[in-house]
Design a protein around this motif. Structure first.
Motif: not given
Ligand code: SAM
Ligand code: ZN
Length: 376
Positions: A315, A318, A322, A343, A346-347, A352-354, A365, A372
């Motif tokens: 992250e 990022m 969150y 995740i 979204i990816q 980007k997402a973690t 993200t 989202i």
């Protein structure tokens, strides 16, 4: 009556602690304070200090300004062979007497004990050749009153670690107290833990700025009501603008970082709330976290540390804030889907997402809230 001391082990260090500290729900301050639930936080300190000292050029001293029974500092002296000298300070003589016993029990000989008010202790270490390579501030509640002297007592290029446990203040129950102590206000939001850490860093940065000092956050960590920040201290002016606000819209769930105090939500045009001024720069230094990951393997720390550090690494690039999976489910009026699935979705949509180390049921993200909601 003398309190009974019992032995407990943290890392590879044998500690002697007042019996009540292990039995009572809230650890008592008398005869001396020890919180067994802060062990993970001390584990992270050991890892962070090991990673930091590996590359530190200069006298490798550790200043523990509010040591209690010395659980952190004697672990440092015992478990980190890189450390040359450890200064153990507290106002409570009973805590110091226990700390000395713990040092003897572990055959540690490089500790200097002192009974001083923390600011006085730190001021005694503010001359250039007396400063600490690593300085720790671990008070009851807010650390803000100690930050000036702690920064002055940290070596150029040294590490300052700061704990805050005044959760209610940092989470927005008492905004006036928060403004007074941290120069910024929080908003009550799902990502309150991150706001709390950013307020502590923001306050540290503002105080450092007054002293012509620059701070660089290397690592942050929280569990339960315990927040800890680790910053590198550089004796040079900071020309970067790392202070700002987080706009939080309760109507549509939007949140974004802004340098100026703007209240209009750019998505739904509602009047939003602002958290700040607070730190809006990075919370982690990726190289430092990598160094912590490699040090973790050589140290006796809780197994969960590794997983947390892996998440911090992921992250580290990022953006701030969150989303929790529960919050998204609530907005969708449906049952939450798993974090991994969220995740992945979204990816796959190109964002980007973690996961995040700050909340096991949340993700970071760069996707805006309306994306989202349509992806999930
Ligand atoms: C949260 S405890 C420290 C815990 C310890 N660092 C550990 O990891 O176990 C806070 C300590 O600060 C000490 N203390 C409180 N006010 C102080 C002050 N103004 N100066 C020095 N020590 C102080 C208390 O006696 C207490 O031992
Ligand atoms: Zn909105």
């Amino acid at each position: 009556m003398e309190s009974e001391l019992v032995e407990t082990v943290e890392g590879s260090t044998r500690l002697l602690v007042p019996k009540e500290a292990l039995v009572d729900k809230v650890p008592p301050r008398e005869p001396a304070f020890f919180n067994p639930r802060a062990r993970i936080s001390r584990d992270f300190s050991i890892i962070a200090y090991a990673a930091f000292l590996k590359n530190f050029k200069g006298p490798r001293t550790f200043l523990d300004s509010l040591s209690g029974i010395g659980a952190r500092s004697i672990r440092v002296a015992n478990e980190l062979k890189e450390v040359e000298q450890v200064f153990v300070n507290d106002v409570n003589p009973k805590a110091l007497a226990i700390a000395e016993k713990i040092a003897k029990l572990n055959n540690v000989t490089n500790c200097v004990f002192s009974e001083n008010e923390a600011c006085r202790f730190l001021s005694l270490h503010s001359k250039r050749d007396q400063r600490g390579a690593v300085v720790d501030v671990d008070p009851f509640g807010s650390p803000s009153r100690y930050l000036d002297c702690a920064i002055r007592a940290t070596f150029h290029g040294g590490l300052l670690s700061v704990t805050a446990t005044d959760l209610t203040v940092l989470h927005g129950l008492f905004p006036t107290a928060c403004k007074r102590k941290y120069y910024g206000v929080p908003v009550r939001a799902e990502y309150g833990d991150e706001i709390a850490l950013r307020l502590i860093l923001g306050c540290t940065n503002l105080i450092a700025g007054r002293l012509d000092v620059k701070i660089v956050p290397l690592f942050v960590q929280n569990n339960m009501h315990y927040y800890k920040t680790y910053v590198k201290v550089l004796v040079r002016t900071n020309d970067e603008e790392d202070m700002g606000y987080i706009l939080n819209c309760k109507s549509c769930g939007n949140r974004h970082v802004t340098k100026e105090a703007k209240y209009e939500c750019e998505i739904c045009k509602s009047k939003a709330e602002l958290a700040g001024p607070l730190w809006i720069g990075s919370l982690y230094d990726k190289d430092f976290v990598n160094e912590m990951i490699s040090k973790e393997e050589q140290l006796q720390v809780d197994k969960s540390c590794k997983k947390t550090l892996e998440r911090c690494k992921e992250e580290s690039d990022m953006p701030p804030t969150y989303f929790t999976i529960d919050e998204i489910a609530h907005m969708k009026h449906s049952a939450p889907i798993s974090l991994a699935k969220t995740i992945e979705k979204i990816q796959s949509a190109g964002f980007k997402a973690t996961a995040t180390s700050l909340n096991p049921a949340a993700f970071k993200t760069d996707a805006p809230i309306n994306d989202i909601l349509s992806i999930i």
